[in-house]
Design a protein around this motif. Structure first.
Motif, short mmCIF file in Angstrom:
data_model
loop_
_atom_site.label_atom_id
_atom_site.label_comp_id
_atom_site.label_asym_id
_atom_site.label_seq_id
_atom_site.Cartn_x
_atom_site.Cartn_y
_atom_site.Cartn_z
N ASP A 22 -0.01 4.07 -6.52
CA ASP A 22 1.50 3.73 -6.71
C ASP A 22 2.06 3.94 -5.51
OD1 ASP A 22 3.89 2.98 -7.61
OD2 ASP A 22 4.12 4.77 -9.00
N VAL A 23 2.32 3.15 -4.78
CA VAL A 23 3.19 3.23 -3.34
C VAL A 23 4.39 2.77 -3.25
CG1 VAL A 23 3.04 2.64 -0.87
CG2 VAL A 23 0.78 2.64 -2.17
N ARG A 24 5.14 3.90 -3.33
CA ARG A 24 6.84 3.79 -3.14
C ARG A 24 7.41 4.24 -1.73
NH1 ARG A 24 8.65 3.52 -8.90
NH2 ARG A 24 6.75 2.72 -9.93
N PRO A 25 8.53 3.83 -1.61
CA PRO A 25 9.06 4.39 -0.26
C PRO A 25 9.15 5.91 -0.17
CG PRO A 25 10.41 2.52 -1.09
CD PRO A 25 9.49 2.85 -2.16
N ASN A 26 9.29 6.58 -1.06
CA ASN A 26 9.15 8.07 -1.03
C ASN A 26 8.04 9.01 -1.62
OD1 ASN A 26 9.74 7.43 -3.93
ND2 ASN A 26 11.52 8.97 -4.15
N ARG A 27 7.27 8.20 -2.00
CA ARG A 27 6.17 8.85 -2.79
C ARG A 27 4.85 8.01 -2.89
NH1 ARG A 27 4.86 7.68 -7.90
NH2 ARG A 27 6.50 6.54 -8.88
N ILE A 28 3.58 8.59 -2.98
CA ILE A 28 2.60 7.83 -3.32
C ILE A 28 1.53 8.55 -4.34
CG2 ILE A 28 0.28 6.70 -2.32
CD1 ILE A 28 1.44 6.92 0.52
N GLY A 29 1.29 8.06 -5.48
CA GLY A 29 0.82 8.51 -6.57
C GLY A 29 -0.96 7.94 -6.30
N ILE A 30 -1.79 8.78 -6.25
CA ILE A 30 -3.15 8.44 -6.24
C ILE A 30 -4.03 8.83 -7.43
CG2 ILE A 30 -2.97 8.40 -3.59
CD1 ILE A 30 -4.74 11.40 -3.81
N ASP A 31 -3.46 9.15 -8.30
CA ASP A 31 -4.42 9.33 -9.83
C ASP A 31 -4.73 8.05 -10.23
OD1 ASP A 31 -5.46 10.34 -11.81
OD2 ASP A 31 -4.11 11.98 -12.14
N THR A 32 -5.88 7.87 -10.12
CA THR A 32 -6.49 6.37 -10.61
C THR A 32 -7.61 6.80 -12.08
OG1 THR A 32 -8.19 6.37 -9.12
CG2 THR A 32 -6.28 4.92 -8.67
N GLY A 33 -7.26 8.06 -12.42
CA GLY A 33 -8.12 8.45 -13.54
C GLY A 33 -9.34 8.59 -13.60
N ALA A 34 -10.15 9.11 -12.60
CA ALA A 34 -11.51 9.12 -12.46
C ALA A 34 -12.16 9.49 -13.65
CB ALA A 34 -11.87 9.96 -11.16
N PHE A 35 -11.89 10.52 -14.53
CA PHE A 35 -12.51 11.02 -15.20
C PHE A 35 -13.01 9.90 -16.53
CE2 PHE A 35 -8.30 11.18 -17.08
CZ PHE A 35 -8.26 10.75 -18.29
N HIS A 36 -12.19 8.86 -16.36
CA HIS A 36 -12.09 7.76 -17.29
C HIS A 36 -12.58 6.48 -16.65
CE1 HIS A 36 -11.34 5.45 -20.94
NE2 HIS A 36 -10.54 4.64 -20.17
N SER A 37 -11.81 6.15 -15.56
CA SER A 37 -12.24 5.03 -14.85
C SER A 37 -13.43 5.05 -14.20
CB SER A 37 -10.96 4.39 -13.94
OG SER A 37 -10.70 5.42 -13.04
N GLY A 38 -13.86 6.15 -13.72
CA GLY A 38 -14.90 6.27 -12.62
C GLY A 38 -14.36 5.93 -11.06
N ILE A 39 -13.30 5.46 -10.94
CA ILE A 39 -12.75 5.38 -9.52
C ILE A 39 -11.84 6.75 -9.24
CG2 ILE A 39 -11.11 3.89 -8.49
CD1 ILE A 39 -11.71 1.66 -10.36
N LEU A 40 -12.40 7.18 -8.08
CA LEU A 40 -11.68 8.25 -7.35
C LEU A 40 -11.01 7.94 -6.11
CD1 LEU A 40 -11.01 11.41 -7.29
CD2 LEU A 40 -13.10 11.51 -6.01
N THR A 41 -9.62 8.03 -6.08
CA THR A 41 -8.98 7.64 -4.93
C THR A 41 -8.58 8.88 -4.21
OG1 THR A 41 -8.01 5.85 -6.35
CG2 THR A 41 -6.92 6.34 -4.34
N ALA A 42 -8.70 8.56 -2.89
CA ALA A 42 -8.22 9.40 -1.85
C ALA A 42 -7.26 8.62 -0.85
CB ALA A 42 -9.40 10.12 -0.93
N LEU A 43 -6.15 9.52 -0.11
CA LEU A 43 -5.44 8.90 0.99
C LEU A 43 -5.69 9.51 2.20
CD1 LEU A 43 -2.97 7.16 1.46
CD2 LEU A 43 -1.60 9.01 0.92
N VAL A 44 -5.78 8.47 3.22
CA VAL A 44 -6.26 8.91 4.63
C VAL A 44 -4.95 8.71 5.43
CG1 VAL A 44 -7.48 8.66 6.50
CG2 VAL A 44 -8.50 8.11 4.48
N ILE A 45 -4.31 9.68 5.96
CA ILE A 45 -3.10 9.73 6.95
C ILE A 45 -3.61 9.96 7.99
CG2 ILE A 45 -0.69 10.13 7.05
CD1 ILE A 45 -0.68 10.85 4.02
#
Length: 61
Positions: A22-45
């Motif tokens: 979830d990319v917004r001008p003031n924040r980025i949410g990276i929780d894609t629910g890996a425990f349920h979805s199997g998709i773990l997300t990381a942010l590289v800056i």
């Protein structure tokens, strides 16, 4: 989560599951629910560059 306040820095957070980052001008949410979805997300800056890395969920057997 609904704040539109621009902070001195961009906020990166988890604990609120979304299907995609979830990319917004003031924040980025990276929780894609890996425990349920199997998709773990990381942010590289790297300076002004931002990119996502994600795992691929294992096929159901």
């Amino acid at each position: 989560l609904s704040s539109r306040t621009r902070f001195d820095r961009k906020i990166v957070h988890g604990h609120t599951i979304t299907e995609m980052p979830d990319v917004r001008p003031n924040r980025i949410g990276i929780d894609t629910g890996a425990f349920h979805s199997g998709i773990l997300t990381a942010l590289v800056i790297d300076g002004a560059m931002e990119a996502f890395l994600q795992t691929i969920p294992a096929p159901l057997s």
